[in-house]
Design a protein around this motif. Structure first.
Motif, PDB file in Angstrom:
ATOM      1  N   TRP A   1       5.302   8.063   2.594  1.00 54.73           N
ATOM      2  CA  TRP A   1       4.898   9.340   2.021  1.00 54.73           C
ATOM      3  C   TRP A   1       3.656   9.179   1.139  1.00 54.73           C
ATOM      4  O   TRP A   1       2.733   9.985   1.212  1.00 54.73           O
ATOM      5  CB  TRP A   1       6.054   9.916   1.197  1.00 54.73           C
ATOM      6  N   LYS A   2       3.607   8.111   0.342  1.00 56.55           N
ATOM      7  CA  LYS A   2       2.496   7.883  -0.572  1.00 56.55           C
ATOM      8  C   LYS A   2       1.203   7.594   0.181  1.00 56.55           C
ATOM      9  O   LYS A   2       0.126   8.032  -0.228  1.00 56.55           O
ATOM     10  CB  LYS A   2       2.837   6.705  -1.501  1.00 56.55           C
ATOM     11  N   ASN A   3       1.284   6.869   1.265  1.00 58.50           N
ATOM     12  CA  ASN A   3       0.101   6.495   2.027  1.00 58.50           C
ATOM     13  C   ASN A   3      -0.228   7.481   3.136  1.00 58.50           C
ATOM     14  O   ASN A   3      -0.982   7.159   4.053  1.00 58.50           O
ATOM     15  CB  ASN A   3       0.281   5.092   2.610  1.00 58.50           C
ATOM     16  N   HIS A   4       0.341   8.669   3.083  1.00 60.30           N
ATOM     17  CA  HIS A   4       0.068   9.748   4.041  1.00 60.30           C
ATOM     18  C   HIS A   4       0.306   9.307   5.481  1.00 60.30           C
ATOM     19  O   HIS A   4      -0.540   9.467   6.351  1.00 60.30           O
ATOM     20  CB  HIS A   4      -1.368  10.270   3.869  1.00 60.30           C
ATOM     21  N   ARG A   5       1.442   8.727   5.697  1.00 66.13           N
ATOM     22  CA  ARG A   5       1.836   8.269   7.032  1.00 66.13           C
ATOM     23  C   ARG A   5       2.827   9.255   7.637  1.00 66.13           C
ATOM     24  O   ARG A   5       3.884   8.880   8.116  1.00 66.13           O
ATOM     25  CB  ARG A   5       2.469   6.882   6.962  1.00 66.13           C
TER      26      ARG A   5
ATOM     27  N   PRO B   1       9.211   6.155   0.584  1.00 66.25           N
ATOM     28  CA  PRO B   1       8.181   6.413  -0.445  1.00 66.25           C
ATOM     29  C   PRO B   1       6.820   5.818  -0.083  1.00 66.25           C
ATOM     30  O   PRO B   1       5.785   6.452  -0.338  1.00 66.25           O
ATOM     31  CB  PRO B   1       8.748   5.728  -1.702  1.00 66.25           C
ATOM     32  N   TRP B   2       6.811   4.627   0.524  1.00 71.71           N
ATOM     33  CA  TRP B   2       5.541   4.013   0.941  1.00 71.71           C
ATOM     34  C   TRP B   2       4.874   4.853   2.028  1.00 71.71           C
ATOM     35  O   TRP B   2       3.662   5.069   1.991  1.00 71.71           O
ATOM     36  CB  TRP B   2       5.797   2.597   1.446  1.00 71.71           C
TER      37      TRP B   2
END
Length: 170
Positions: free
Chosen positions: A94-98, A91-92
């Motif tokens: 995905w959320k930070n566009h990594r 989730p981190w």
């Protein structure tokens, strides 16, 4: 710590720890000791993908290949922990566009699986055949003669369990 002296001291402390020396000299567990040599490379590979240079996933492939080639139990532990961390950090990422980091993880996983097919296919095949046991419980003692591996089974690529072997191994 970005210091060669600290890196050298840490490497010496890790490789000369009492548990590793007991593995080698007391228990003769060379597979486990060798797998432990590759664990820092696995950790560094994950660090590079998650927090460092996302395109340096080769370290992770080399580390995982070394662990898989060395010790099955360590492979299972590393696989489980890698899966847990991936699920927790997805989730981190995905959320930070990594997305490039996720792509690097997937590339490392696919290449590791392809490089280790020589071991993973026979391992999976041996687990699928339930009658192929190295040891069989014979009361209070474990008897290798009851269902030990014969020379033809040892060098056979796929064991079907159809061949009748003599009752005693000499």
């Amino acid at each position: 710590f970005r210091s060669r002296g600290t890196a050298l001291a840490s490497a010496l402390a890790y490789h000369l720890c009492i548990y590793r020396l007991a593995d080698i000299y007391t228990r003769q567990a060379l597979g486990e000791a060798l797998a432990m040599c590759f664990l820092p490379l696995v950790f560094f590979g994950f660090y590079e993908i998650y927090a460092g240079e996302k395109d340096r996933w080769g370290y992770l492939v080399l580390g995982l290949t070394g662990v898989i080639s060395s010790h099955v139990l360590t492979t299972m532990m590393v696989s489980f922990l890698s899966g847990v961390f991936f699920v927790l950090l997805l989730p981190w990422l995905w959320k930070n566009h990594r997305l490039r980091r996720i792509t690097s993880l997937i590339k490392a996983g696919i290449l590791t699986a392809l490089l280790n097919l020589y071991f993973l296919i026979p391992l999976a095949d041996s687990y699928l055949h339930e009658d192929f046991n190295l040891l069989q419980d014979a009361g209070d003692i474990i008897s290798v003669n009851a269902s030990g591996v014969y020379l033809s089974q040892l060098f056979g690529i796929f064991y079907t369990g159809d061949s009748k072997a003599p009752s005693k191994a000499y």
